[in-house]
Write an enzyme that holds these catalytic residues in place. Structure first.
Site, PDB file in Angstrom:
ATOM      1  N   VAL A  74      -4.999  -6.447  -1.274  1.00  0.00           N
ATOM      2  CA  VAL A  74      -4.290  -5.665  -2.289  1.00  0.00           C
ATOM      3  C   VAL A  74      -4.204  -6.410  -3.624  1.00  0.00           C
ATOM      4  CG1 VAL A  74      -1.995  -4.776  -2.910  1.00  0.00           C
ATOM      5  CG2 VAL A  74      -3.019  -4.178  -0.727  1.00  0.00           C
ATOM      6  N   ASP A  99      -2.251 -17.567  -5.473  1.00  0.00           N
ATOM      7  CA  ASP A  99      -2.148 -17.620  -4.012  1.00  0.00           C
ATOM      8  C   ASP A  99      -1.758 -19.035  -3.610  1.00  0.00           C
ATOM      9  OD1 ASP A  99      -3.296 -15.368  -1.852  1.00  0.00           O
ATOM     10  OD2 ASP A  99      -3.002 -17.388  -1.022  1.00  0.00           O
ATOM     11  N   THR A 157       3.008  -8.687   4.703  1.00  0.00           N
ATOM     12  CA  THR A 157       4.265  -8.386   5.410  1.00  0.00           C
ATOM     13  C   THR A 157       3.902  -8.006   6.850  1.00  0.00           C
ATOM     14  OG1 THR A 157       4.126  -6.149   4.477  1.00  0.00           O
ATOM     15  CG2 THR A 157       5.628  -7.669   3.407  1.00  0.00           C
ATOM     16  N   THR A 183       4.030  -3.742   1.169  1.00  0.00           N
ATOM     17  CA  THR A 183       4.764  -2.694   1.879  1.00  0.00           C
ATOM     18  C   THR A 183       6.015  -3.315   2.467  1.00  0.00           C
ATOM     19  OG1 THR A 183       2.668  -1.636   2.371  1.00  0.00           O
ATOM     20  CG2 THR A 183       4.549  -0.983   3.736  1.00  0.00           C
ATOM     21  N   ARG A 237      -7.315   2.151   0.367  1.00  0.00           N
ATOM     22  CA  ARG A 237      -7.852   1.914   1.716  1.00  0.00           C
ATOM     23  C   ARG A 237      -8.908   0.832   1.637  1.00  0.00           C
ATOM     24  NH1 ARG A 237     -10.484   7.542   2.335  1.00  0.00           N
ATOM     25  NH2 ARG A 237     -10.685   7.046   0.129  1.00  0.00           N
ATOM     26  N   LEU A 266      -8.578  13.984  10.416  1.00  0.00           N
ATOM     27  CA  LEU A 266      -8.673  14.765  11.654  1.00  0.00           C
ATOM     28  C   LEU A 266      -9.979  14.437  12.377  1.00  0.00           C
ATOM     29  CD1 LEU A 266      -7.294  18.311  10.679  1.00  0.00           C
ATOM     30  CD2 LEU A 266      -6.183  16.549  12.060  1.00  0.00           C
ATOM     31  N   ALA A 297     -11.529  12.658  15.333  1.00  0.00           N
ATOM     32  CA  ALA A 297     -11.172  11.983  16.588  1.00  0.00           C
ATOM     33  C   ALA A 297     -12.026  10.725  16.726  1.00  0.00           C
ATOM     34  CB  ALA A 297     -11.401  12.921  17.751  1.00  0.00           C
ATOM     35  N   CYS A 301      -2.562  -2.047   8.438  1.00  0.00           N
ATOM     36  CA  CYS A 301      -1.402  -1.299   7.930  1.00  0.00           C
ATOM     37  C   CYS A 301      -0.758  -0.369   8.955  1.00  0.00           C
ATOM     38  CB  CYS A 301      -1.809  -0.496   6.694  1.00  0.00           C
ATOM     39  SG  CYS A 301      -2.171  -1.571   5.300  1.00  0.00           S
ATOM     40  N   LYS A 316       1.252  -1.923  12.049  1.00  0.00           N
ATOM     41  CA  LYS A 316       2.483  -2.665  11.701  1.00  0.00           C
ATOM     42  C   LYS A 316       3.491  -1.764  10.993  1.00  0.00           C
ATOM     43  CE  LYS A 316       1.395  -4.746   7.177  1.00  0.00           C
ATOM     44  NZ  LYS A 316       2.387  -4.100   6.324  1.00  0.00           N
TER      45      LYS A 316
END
Ligand code: NAD
Length: 436
Positions: free
Chosen positions: A11, A30, A86, A122, A154, A254, A256, A264, A267
């Site tokens: 991110v 970092d 997180t 998050t 994503r 949707l 399968a 993400c 958790k």
């Protein structure tokens, strides 16, 4: 604007680079010295399509810099993004916020002028209140605002998702001051069509968890429908079209496949149930989604064992091991739960992944290409939907009797009719002749 990102992971790096590409001065910080040294040399720590070119270009233009000097970065910035991990805490459910609070402590000691401090990580609802409390210990409230601005990108699509976001969510308890500044910062994205949603800090924090839990629910729902399809001979892809064309439902998420995985959804769904417990609110829908998703990994392992017949000594080759395509992220990938069950039954596993060998799979044999997987195994499992697995040359496989378990439904069952291939997929009748 002068910005710093504390936490240069999926991110922090992607958002930091893109803000610098929009013309801002961005410092990516970092505490992982090696990561920062590598970034300075143009070595990108993650696999994300298009990211390396953007990093190198913006670094050369000096709009983007990398450092481990967190104090300096805070002092030199007007806007500070917290983008540290997180992960799930030791209790196996809650979000571990120690990285966020550690950063808040350092920020508190280095505020030299008014700053907007943004949690992009998050974080559970009310974390912003706690971050504010920590920073207030050393500063008056006029010197800073703590804002929530969750990220929805994503992995694998991160650059496009960030540039062409559906929405930007800003949660602040001081909108009159923070909104104009952040609207300006996000202007390039808003101009491309993103909705700019402003709300309170707590609502913004909860939006992120609600979004992830809802998407996880959609995936889990269609996976359960796929299970039913397998029992009654229906086709889950037709069901997905049949329901997804309803505007109230929508077609996305949707598909399968194997259970949801990654850094993400697993958790965040768990953390949401913990938040529910903390505030004495029933989260039984999300709890049952988590349970169903866990069961699915075990079910898929059982399906593999069933396809193998007598599994002992049989060879299974996995194509792709990450939780989705176009990423090298192994966090909570589905196969980590499938492998132990197969190994216990004496199955010999090998894998190929386009992003290379994985440190998480030290005991599993890595093969260098999909051809080697095709040639050396009794059963081939298509685990991840990489484009390069969409046109495998099955004819080249040495064995005459090859079995394929396509967990991503990349192929049509009828294309294997009359071939010496036993093809299995998810929620579709075996050897179905395509009706459409
Ligand atoms: P990550 O593990 O890839 O990156 C986190 C980085 O923070 C690491 O490089 C780590 O070294 C650094 N870090 C940790 N503590 C630090 C500290 N005290 N000081 C400086 N750096 C520190 O994590 P990520 O995937 O980028 O996720 C970050 C946050 O964003 C998480 O809360 C996650 O839930 C959220 N998020 C992730 C995604 C995703 O697709 N990965 C999408 C949306 C939101």
């Amino acid at each position: 604007m002068k910005i710093c990102f504390i936490g240069t992971g999926y991110v922090g790096l992607v958002s930091g680079v893109l803000f610098s590409d929009f013309g801002n001065k961005v410092i990516c910080v970092d505490n992982d010295q090696k990561k920062i040294d590598n970034l300075k040399k143009g070595i990108i720590p993650i696999f994300e399509p298009g990211l390396d070119e953007l990093v190198i270009r913006n670094y050369k233009s000096k709009r983007l810099s990398f450092t481990t000097d967190i104090a300096r970065a805070i002092k030199d910035s007007d806007i500070i993004f917290i983008a540290v991990g997180t992960p799930t805490a030791k209790d196996g459910v809650s979000a571990d916020l120690k990285n966020v609070y550690a950063v808040a402590n350092v920020i508190s000691k280095n505020i030299n002028k008014y700053k907007i401090i943004i949690t992009k990580s998050t974080v559970p609802v009310c974390t912003g209140d706690e971050v504010e409390k920590i920073i207030k210990k050393n500063n008056s409230s006029s010197k800073f605002d703590v804002v929530s601005n969750p990220e929805f990108l994503r992995e694998g699509e991160a650059i496009r998702d960030f540039r062409y976001a559906d929405r930007v969510v800003i949660g602040s308890n001081n909108l009159s001051k923070t909104k104009p500044i952040l609207e300006k910062l996000y202007e390039p994205i808003i101009k491309k069509g993103a909705k700019f949603i402003v709300t309170t800090r707590r609502s913004s924090e909860l939006i992120k968890y609600a979004a992830n839990a809802f998407l996880a629910t959609k995936i889990t729902f269609i996976n359960e429908i796929a299970n039913l399809c397998e029992q009654v001979g229906s086709n889950v892809e037709d069901i997905a079209i049949g329901i997804g064309t309803d505007a109230r439902i929508g077609p996305r998420f949707l598909r399968a496949g194997p259970a949801y995985g990654g850094s993400c959804f697993p958790k965040d769904t768990k953390a949401l149930t913990k938040i529910g417990d903390k505030f004495k609110t029933d989260m039984s829908v999300v709890k049952s989604v988590i349970k169903s998703n866990e069961k699915r990994k075990s079910k898929l392992a059982d399906q593999i064992l069933k396809i193998l017949g007598n599994p002992k000594g049989k060879k299974v080759g996995f194509l792709g091991v990450t939780f989705k395509a176009n990423t090298d992220d192994m966090r909570d990938t589905q196969c980590l739960k499938i492998f132990p069950k197969l190994l216990n039954k004496g199955v010999k596993i090998s894998y190929y992944d386009p992003t290379g060998e994985k440190k998480e799979l030290k005991k599993i044999k890595f093969l260098k290409s999909s051809e080697e997987i095709l040639n050396q195994n009794d059963l081939i499992v298509i685990h991840t939907e990489w484009d390069e697995f969409r046109s495998l040359n099955f004819k080249k496989a040495k064995s005459k009797k090859i079995k394929i378990f396509d967990m991503r439904n990349l192929y049509q069952p009828d294309s294997f009719l009359n071939k010496k291939i036993n093809y299995y997929s998810i929620g579709r009748p075996v050897n179905e002749k395509k009706a459409r």
